[in-house]
Enzyme design. Sequence first.
Site, short mmCIF file in Angstrom:
data_model
loop_
_atom_site.label_atom_id
_atom_site.label_comp_id
_atom_site.label_asym_id
_atom_site.label_seq_id
_atom_site.Cartn_x
_atom_site.Cartn_y
_atom_site.Cartn_z
N GLY A 199 0.91 -1.37 -0.13
CA GLY A 199 0.08 -0.01 -0.07
C GLY A 199 0.76 1.11 0.01
O GLY A 199 1.80 1.37 0.15
N HIS A 205 7.56 -7.76 -3.98
CA HIS A 205 6.16 -8.28 -4.54
C HIS A 205 6.33 -9.51 -5.43
O HIS A 205 6.95 -9.51 -6.16
CB HIS A 205 5.86 -7.14 -5.48
CG HIS A 205 5.23 -5.84 -4.83
ND1 HIS A 205 4.09 -5.67 -4.38
CD2 HIS A 205 5.93 -4.69 -4.54
CE1 HIS A 205 3.84 -4.53 -3.78
NE2 HIS A 205 5.06 -3.87 -3.72
N GLU A 222 3.93 -11.26 -6.30
CA GLU A 222 2.87 -11.37 -7.32
C GLU A 222 2.94 -10.69 -8.79
O GLU A 222 2.35 -11.30 -9.65
CB GLU A 222 1.43 -10.63 -7.00
CG GLU A 222 1.39 -9.14 -6.67
CD GLU A 222 2.15 -8.47 -5.42
OE1 GLU A 222 3.04 -9.30 -4.71
OE2 GLU A 222 2.11 -7.52 -5.12
N LYS A 228 -11.40 -12.26 -15.16
CA LYS A 228 -11.71 -12.68 -16.59
C LYS A 228 -11.15 -13.80 -17.08
O LYS A 228 -11.90 -14.60 -17.78
CB LYS A 228 -10.92 -11.29 -17.45
CG LYS A 228 -11.41 -11.49 -18.88
CD LYS A 228 -12.85 -10.47 -18.85
CE LYS A 228 -12.84 -9.96 -20.14
NZ LYS A 228 -14.19 -9.29 -20.19
N ASP A 282 -18.33 -11.88 -21.08
CA ASP A 282 -19.02 -11.89 -19.71
C ASP A 282 -20.62 -12.41 -19.87
O ASP A 282 -20.87 -13.38 -19.30
CB ASP A 282 -18.77 -10.53 -19.09
CG ASP A 282 -17.32 -10.24 -19.10
OD1 ASP A 282 -16.55 -11.19 -19.16
OD2 ASP A 282 -17.06 -9.01 -18.92
N CYS A 288 5.50 -6.38 1.35
CA CYS A 288 5.92 -4.94 1.25
C CYS A 288 5.03 -3.96 2.61
O CYS A 288 5.55 -4.21 3.80
CB CYS A 288 5.23 -4.17 0.15
SG CYS A 288 6.19 -2.94 -0.59
N TYR A 289 4.19 -3.11 2.20
CA TYR A 289 3.62 -2.40 3.61
C TYR A 289 2.94 -3.46 4.61
O TYR A 289 3.20 -3.17 5.54
CB TYR A 289 2.59 -1.47 2.89
CG TYR A 289 1.91 -0.77 4.11
CD1 TYR A 289 2.48 0.27 4.95
CD2 TYR A 289 0.56 -1.20 4.58
CE1 TYR A 289 1.79 0.89 5.72
CE2 TYR A 289 -0.12 -0.56 5.57
CZ TYR A 289 0.45 0.59 6.01
OH TYR A 289 -0.16 1.41 6.99
#
Length: 529
Positions: free
Chosen positions: A72, A186, A188, A385, A244, A99-100
């Site tokens: 963040g 990070h 991710e 998605k 969708d 991280c944060y």
Amino acid sequence: MTETLAEAQNSAANDPARGHETIVVLDFGAQYSMLIARRVRELNTYCELIPWDSPAERVAGLDVRGYILSGGPSSVYDEDAPVAPQWVYDSGKPILGICYGMQLLAHQLGGKVGPGSEREFGPASITRSIATPLLEGLPDSVEVWMSHGDRLEALPPGFVSIAHSGNSPYAVMADPARGYYGLQFHPEVVHTPRGKDMLRNFVRDICHSEGTWTSGNFIDETVEAIRKQVGNGKVICGLSGGVDSAVAAALVHKAIGDQLICIFVDNGLLRSGEAEEVVTTFRRNMQINLIHVEAEDQFLTQLAEVTNPETKRIRIGNTFVRIFERESRAIEDARFLCQGTLYPDVIESGSHGKGAKVIKTHHNVGGLPADMKLGLVEPLRYLFKDEVRRIGEALGLPEEMVWRHPFPGPGLAIRCIGEVTKERLDILRRADLIVMDEIREAGLYRDIWQTFAVLTDTKTVGVQGDYRTYGYAVAIRAVVADDAMTADWARLPHELLARMSNRIVNEVHGINRVVYDITPKPPGTIEWE
Ligand code: XMP
């Protein structure tokens, strides 16, 4: 049971996602928070992203196996800095701080965080000093992606340092007894190539989640939930031609067959062949009740002489709602509306806490006419998605539909700069078809986020054969992106661009010039209008 819009948005009692082992990500406002949830889902473990200040009740009914505290923009020393709620620590479940999130773990558990002398941003290498389940199976040294200001100066009691980087003695910390871990970087993002392995280790070996979140399970459980929700009621569903609404309709049809009635408002602003494909797929191949409203004239009348992009959008939106309402009111005992709302729409419209920025109110969630007393069926509201595409494939929808690039609601009207007429739309459709053909032929369709042609309102002089011509310039837009918030122009091979250009000027009457748009987003948007 007929839920009101608000109830449907806030409760998910029937949702099959709720029965699965779950990792909960507390969102402290990092741009990558949603990506963490996607990465966990890729491991076949269900994951929810919730605001950092959520009450404990927010996870009631979920089979929570562990928590991740996201990154963040804040500093733990900011006034009103967001913190992890006590109930997360009291849960006794493993926690991974990123991280944060790592700094918070340290700060809240008695360590010391200090301001970094400068912001560390970019690639770094970390070296492991102690074996840990979190880094199991990884080499001693791995590349990671850093992006932080503050840094850890003293570990909290119970923690040990597991790995360091050139800049930080505590790049990874662990308290294995409590199952608490912190990563200064990070895991991710793609720039941390082994990040997915770290997340897998956390989810599988530390949180003991086995991974039951699969397409097959999702379909079976959702079908069950839809049956329970709608009983004997009729469900209406608007089809747009996009993935969708198509997947949502296919799922609902699998659950309740003829109780589903689809409405396809053909606004005359679709790409070449798309309207026919919708009708063929749903009516002929899947035998779904389909009302095909041919409304091109109505839309074009509304758009006559309109050149302002926002006016185009408003007129198209209003016309659509009017037609859709008229058609749906004519369906006797329609009690539910099915929508292809996705998880990112839900998060973006949701009540995120102070740490995160609310990005936009998505029309799927926020913009229904208030007097439509229909319950909502939103079978995709917990999916990303890529998950929707997997479900679409598993349901047997055609590949072109499942993998179709995103297409804006206002359709070609916002790619037809200036006035929108049938003649100009036809020119645009022909050019666009060539762009699509060539990108598919080159095998690049799935690598590109969106590709399309834009018909500009600029006329330029050209020469073809022995004749001077005066025709429109067409722009080709092709972008790569992870989501539509940012994008970069695709470095298409010059030969491919040459083929597109040659074919367009030779095959599309009215166009004598082709340009390639090399603007990233920001500062440009993906669409031109
Ligand atoms: P921009 O042009 O803002 O687009 O970079 C981001 C993404 O949103 C799509 N888009 C729309 N989708 N209604 C929609 O349903 C709209 O009015 C609209 N405008 C843009 C665009 O195609 C891209 O994927």
